[in-house]
Design a protein around this motif. Structure first.
Motif, short mmCIF file in Angstrom:
data_model
loop_
_atom_site.label_atom_id
_atom_site.label_comp_id
_atom_site.label_asym_id
_atom_site.label_seq_id
_atom_site.Cartn_x
_atom_site.Cartn_y
_atom_site.Cartn_z
N THR A 130 58.87 14.95 7.90
CA THR A 130 60.47 14.93 7.88
C THR A 130 60.61 14.09 9.12
OG1 THR A 130 62.68 16.07 8.81
CG2 THR A 130 60.44 16.18 10.08
N GLU A 131 61.68 13.20 9.05
CA GLU A 131 62.10 12.54 10.49
C GLU A 131 62.49 12.94 11.66
OE1 GLU A 131 64.62 11.45 8.41
OE2 GLU A 131 63.73 9.81 6.83
N LEU A 132 62.33 12.89 13.05
CA LEU A 132 62.87 13.25 14.16
C LEU A 132 64.20 12.93 14.32
CD1 LEU A 132 59.48 13.39 16.35
CD2 LEU A 132 60.34 14.69 14.09
N ALA A 133 64.85 13.15 14.45
CA ALA A 133 66.10 12.81 15.14
C ALA A 133 65.73 12.35 16.69
CB ALA A 133 67.05 13.74 14.91
N VAL A 134 66.96 10.95 16.77
CA VAL A 134 67.25 10.33 18.65
C VAL A 134 68.22 11.48 19.52
CG1 VAL A 134 67.40 7.79 19.88
CG2 VAL A 134 66.17 8.33 17.09
N GLN A 135 67.58 11.44 20.10
CA GLN A 135 69.11 12.31 20.97
C GLN A 135 69.21 11.27 22.39
OE1 GLN A 135 68.88 16.22 20.42
NE2 GLN A 135 67.71 14.73 19.00
N ALA A 136 70.20 11.39 22.86
CA ALA A 136 71.47 10.33 23.76
C ALA A 136 70.12 10.24 24.37
CB ALA A 136 72.57 12.04 24.05
N ASP A 137 68.99 11.23 25.45
CA ASP A 137 68.68 10.54 26.52
C ASP A 137 66.69 10.41 26.04
OD1 ASP A 137 67.08 12.57 24.65
OD2 ASP A 137 66.67 14.03 27.29
N ASP A 138 67.10 9.39 24.50
CA ASP A 138 66.10 8.50 23.78
C ASP A 138 64.58 9.53 23.25
OD1 ASP A 138 67.17 6.66 24.02
OD2 ASP A 138 66.32 5.59 25.71
N GLY A 139 65.43 11.17 23.83
CA GLY A 139 63.92 11.93 23.13
C GLY A 139 63.81 12.36 21.57
N LEU A 140 62.92 12.12 20.66
CA LEU A 140 62.98 12.52 19.61
C LEU A 140 62.94 14.30 18.76
CD1 LEU A 140 60.59 10.19 18.41
CD2 LEU A 140 62.98 9.68 18.21
N ARG A 141 63.95 14.82 18.30
CA ARG A 141 63.91 16.16 18.08
C ARG A 141 63.10 16.83 17.35
NH1 ARG A 141 67.63 20.10 15.94
NH2 ARG A 141 67.75 21.78 17.45
N PHE A 142 61.84 17.49 17.37
CA PHE A 142 61.70 18.65 15.75
C PHE A 142 62.13 19.94 17.00
CE2 PHE A 142 58.65 21.70 14.37
CZ PHE A 142 58.50 20.86 13.66
N CYS A 143 62.64 20.52 15.25
CA CYS A 143 62.42 21.77 15.42
C CYS A 143 61.94 22.42 14.35
CB CYS A 143 64.31 21.60 15.55
SG CYS A 143 64.99 23.26 15.95
N LEU A 144 61.34 23.47 14.51
CA LEU A 144 60.80 24.72 13.53
C LEU A 144 61.36 25.65 13.54
CD1 LEU A 144 58.49 24.93 11.86
CD2 LEU A 144 57.86 26.74 13.68
N PRO A 145 62.47 25.95 12.83
CA PRO A 145 63.50 27.16 12.41
C PRO A 145 62.48 27.91 12.03
CG PRO A 145 64.35 25.37 10.81
CD PRO A 145 62.19 24.93 11.41
N ALA A 146 62.92 29.28 13.11
CA ALA A 146 62.15 30.63 13.15
C ALA A 146 63.02 31.54 13.46
CB ALA A 146 61.61 30.98 14.53
N VAL A 147 64.47 31.48 13.43
CA VAL A 147 65.78 32.05 13.43
C VAL A 147 66.43 31.83 12.25
CG1 VAL A 147 67.89 33.32 14.64
CG2 VAL A 147 65.35 32.97 15.80
N LEU A 148 66.71 32.93 11.59
CA LEU A 148 67.85 33.02 9.85
C LEU A 148 68.54 33.98 10.07
CD1 LEU A 148 68.64 31.45 7.17
CD2 LEU A 148 66.74 33.56 6.49
N ASN A 149 69.97 33.01 10.61
CA ASN A 149 70.93 34.62 10.52
C ASN A 149 71.56 34.67 9.23
OD1 ASN A 149 70.87 34.80 13.53
ND2 ASN A 149 72.07 33.04 13.94
#
Length: 782
Positions: A130-149
């Motif tokens: 997957t690609e990492l999303a660019v955040q407003a502060d130039d960080g790259l976001r990766f999320c491992l979903p651990a919660v399934l509502n």
């Protein structure tokens, strides 16, 4: 006899023991390998069913199982054929493994582990990129979903079958280990997380490689979010990946594939003049689940309270000359005005009063109808429509919602905000991608306000029009673009292009691409030259991401305007998915152990692996304390249709949830926005951009009415003095929150300039003296 080991609520053994996740990040692309370890401690053979979340834009590209010394690698097949093969294997006593993507939402998968004999263990390995999303502060976001509502399913939706157990996050009966390796051409400055991490370890002296691990004891009470920061981040890059040697030349997997990352930079002169027009339509989720905390942290305010505060700030930050309206939805929807109204003090005050009274009391999460109603309203000439959607993302009909946004993408831009743990990444990212906007996620201790203001700044940027991409390639080399056409560009945000390169060139080893567009009426362009020599050691990551991009585009086109399936497009998706080994909604991974061994005897016992959920907590643990209520029984199981793997709750259960969540005795009380010093000062600003000289402003800046009145220079009006006083206070004491009040300040400066007021410099000196600051006039922009 007492049961021992890991048990479900029904006292059944849980065969899933642990999950191990290895994440490798190369620049802005992540490869994730998850290993799920199963063990059957019962005296009968088992079938284990596990429904779990993955990132909505993940390209699942490998699935295998290890039983003893035997490894079985799964194949991608058309979904119905894969299910039949799985069922046939179980009927004949063989072991089989099936991995399916939901047809309703691409961020939900179902893993079936069939015929696990008594006393036997099995390890299941799945891999995705997957690609990492660019955040407003130039960080790259990766999320491992651990919660399934639970995903809300409107009444009248197609029926459900298999029951899948869920448990509160704190009671998940298996462990998680998570290790990360990061490498980049540029040094890594830091890695942050919403979860506890062990210290970052650099692997080399250049600090371009590093490792980090999740601290032991993760409680599954939140998604595992990583923010990765590089020095000199986000420069345009191009990677050419060689084709698969065994694949047919001319095919997607046989030809080289190019990944372009573009970061357009707009002229400062254009960026300093934000738009003063637009129709801003704000859509707020008021379903029962919005009354729950954004995370499982003590004193954490509820999702609806945070969203309310943010809407107040957003409305105050809108420019004069625009139009606006506010919708809210649950099982039904409401709007403050019959149609969008002009931004004025009278209309703003009416909207603010109604927002302050909004509660999470509208039942389920039926987002489709309000969006349909918004699109049915005629657009206002010369006022570009901007839709802001605030939701915890717990909906069943994700693809239907995203298809509607795509169909109307020519008339608006859509900015989406996922609130709380477990918000559907497929929904939030899909709304923004198809609506030409920007997506943000608010989790853990995140403040919603700075993220929403960042998106508002994007919305106020001049619209980019007439986007075109032209290629400069050597003779004999042709290009087939795999990714959707670029329809929107924002300053500093990444635009990705995937392209298949066919043919060969004997001479030139370089190509080029030019992105042209019109910005504020002026033609602009960005060029990038790149080497055609394939990069080393990339595996097939770029090919798989390119295939995933094309598969998602085809899936969006697969249904016609009446919702009927297009078998031709479906066939293309299946062919591409099988060829590339990347999952789709029409295919599944199937592995059957066909080794020589005795068939497994006896009836299979089905065991549902409990998935963690956020908002049904242990007794007295949160504002959504449902465990002691009758509704908990109706919420204890998800209903799962094996035909589409969609995870749903029927609407009646959500109505019960809503009644209990809103019980005054258990709601988390939050401090009203007007009691927060910064929020109070912001809420006092008038629609025009000025402040009034009154006791409320004096209190907000920490002075008495007499002090602020007696120090006013005689030559200026009360409004001019009050406005400069507020600006000096913001610049002098609230610089840490500048991104939240920056648009308020810009509006105030515009108002001051329009007044052409005398003695501005004298006012700045007097305000600094009164408040004890030394803010210069040029810093204010005056």
């Amino acid at each position: 006899m007492e049961c021992c080991g890991l048990l479900t609520a029904q006292k059944e053994q849980v065969p899933l023991k642990s999950i191990e996740v290895e994440l490798e990040v190369r620049d802005h692309v992540a490869t994730v390998v998850s290993t799920l370890n199963y063990e059957n401690k019962e005296d009968k053979p088992l079938e284990a069913i596990f429904v779990f979340p993955l990132p909505g834009d993940a390209a699942v590209c490998h699935f295998s199982a290890q039983i003893g010394q035997t490894q079985i690698v799964a194949e991608v097949k058309e979904k119905q054929k894969a299910r039949e093969e799985y069922d046939d294997a179980l009927s004949s006593g063989q072991q089989a493994f099936l991995l399916e993507e939901s047809e309703q939402s691409p961020d939900i998968f179902t893993l079936s582990v069939g015929s696990l004999p008594p006393g036997e263990s099995a390890s299941v390995r799945l891999e995705y990129v997957t690609e990492l999303a660019v955040q407003a502060d130039d960080g790259l976001r990766f999320c491992l979903p651990a919660v399934l509502n639970p995903r809300y399913e409107p009444q009248g939706s197609e029926g459900a079958g298999v029951q899948v157990t869920s448990v509160p996050a704190s009671l998940v009966p298996y462990s998680l280990s998570f290790s990360v390796r990061v490498s980049s051409p540029r040094p890594i400055s830091k890695v942050e997380s919403s979860c506890s991490l062990e210290p970052l370890q650099y692997v080399n002296t250049e600090q371009t490689q590093a490792t980090v691990k999740l601290a032991a004891g993760h409680k599954f009470d939140r998604d595992v979010e990583l923010l990765i920061y590089y020095r000199d981040a986000h420069k345009p890059t191009a990677v050419v990946e060689a084709g698969q040697a065994s694949a047919k030349p001319g095919s997607l997997m046989g030809d080289p594939v190019l990944m372009l990352s573009l970061y357009p930079e707009f002229p400062q002169s254009v960026m300093s003049s934000l738009a003063s027009r637009g129709e801003f339509v704000l859509l707020l989720d008021r379903s029962g689940s919005m009354d729950c905390p954004t995370s499982d942290t003590k004193q954490q305010e509820s999702r609806i309270a945070s969203a309310r505060d943010t809407l107040l700030l957003l409305l105050k930050s809108l420019p004069m000359g625009c139009y606006f309206n506010i919708y809210s939805f649950g099982s039904s929807f409401e709007h403050i005005f019959p149609k969008s109204v002009e931004y004025s003090e009278k209309n703003l005050e009416e909207a603010l009063k109604k927002i302050e009274a909004m509660q999470a009391n509208l039942g389920g999460t039926e987002i489709l109808e309000p969006i349909k109603h918004i699109y049915s309203q005629p657009c206002i000439p010369n006022q570009p429509r901007q839709l802001f959607v605030f939701t915890d993302g717990e909906v069943f009909n994700t693809k239907e919602v995203i298809n509607l946004v795509k169909k109307n993408s020519g008339s608006h831009r859509c900015f989406s905000f996922g609130i709380g743990e477990g918000a559907s990444s497929a929904l939030i990212n899909g709304l923004a991608k198809e609506g030409g906007g920007h997506a943000q996620f608010i989790t853990g201790a995140d403040r919603m306000q700075p993220k929403v203001m960042q998106s508002l700044r994007f919305a106020l940027q001049p619209a980019v029009a007439d986007i075109s991409v032209t290629w400069d390639l050597p003779k004999g080399v042709s290009v087939t673009v795999l990714s959707p056409t670029i329809t929107t560009i924002f300053q500093g945000q990444r635009s990705l292009i995937y392209a298949q390169l066919s043919g060969q060139s004997s001479k030139a080893a370089e190509g080029g691409v030019t992105v042209k567009y019109s910005l504020a009426g002026r033609p602009s362009e960005n060029k990038l030259h790149f080497s055609l020599k394939p990069a080393e050691d990339t595996g097939l990551i770029v090919h798989r991401l390119g295939a995933r991009s094309l598969i998602r585009s085809l899936e969006m086109d697969e249904r016609d305007g009446e919702g009927q399936h297009d078998e031709g497009v479906k066939g293309k998706v299946v062919e591409l998915s099988v060829q590339s080994g990347v999952s789709s909604s029409f295919t599944a991974f199937i592995a059957v152990n066909k080794g020589n061994y005795e068939p497994i005897q006896g009836p299979l016992m089905r065991r549902a692996i409990p998935a963690p959920r956020m908002y049904l907590m242990a007794p007295m643990a949160s504002s959504c304390c449902l465990m002691s209520s009758p509704a908990y029984m109706s919420l204890g199981n998800f209903s799962l249709n094996k035909g589409d793997c969609g995870l749903t709750l029927q609407s009646e259960a959500f109505e019960e949830c809503d009644d209990i969540c809103l019980d005054e005795g258990i709601r988390t009380h939050v401090i009203a926005a007007t009691q927060r010093p910064f929020a109070a000062a912001g809420l006092l600003q008038k629609a025009s951009g000025c402040w009034l000289l009154d006791p409320a402003l004096a209190a907000a800046v920490g002075k008495t009415s007499e002090e602020v009145e007696n120090t006013k220079p005689s030559a200026v009006s009360q409004e001019v003095w009050a406005t400069i006083l507020a600006l000096i206070w913001l610049h002098g004491s609230k610089m840490d929150a500048q991104e939240e009040w920056e648009l308020l300040a810009m509006k105030a400066v515009s108002w001051l300039r329009a007044q052409n007021a005398p003695s501005v410099a004298e006012c700045v000196v007097a305000a600094n003296t009164l408040l004890g600051f030394s803010v210069q006039t040029d810093v204010l922009g005056l």
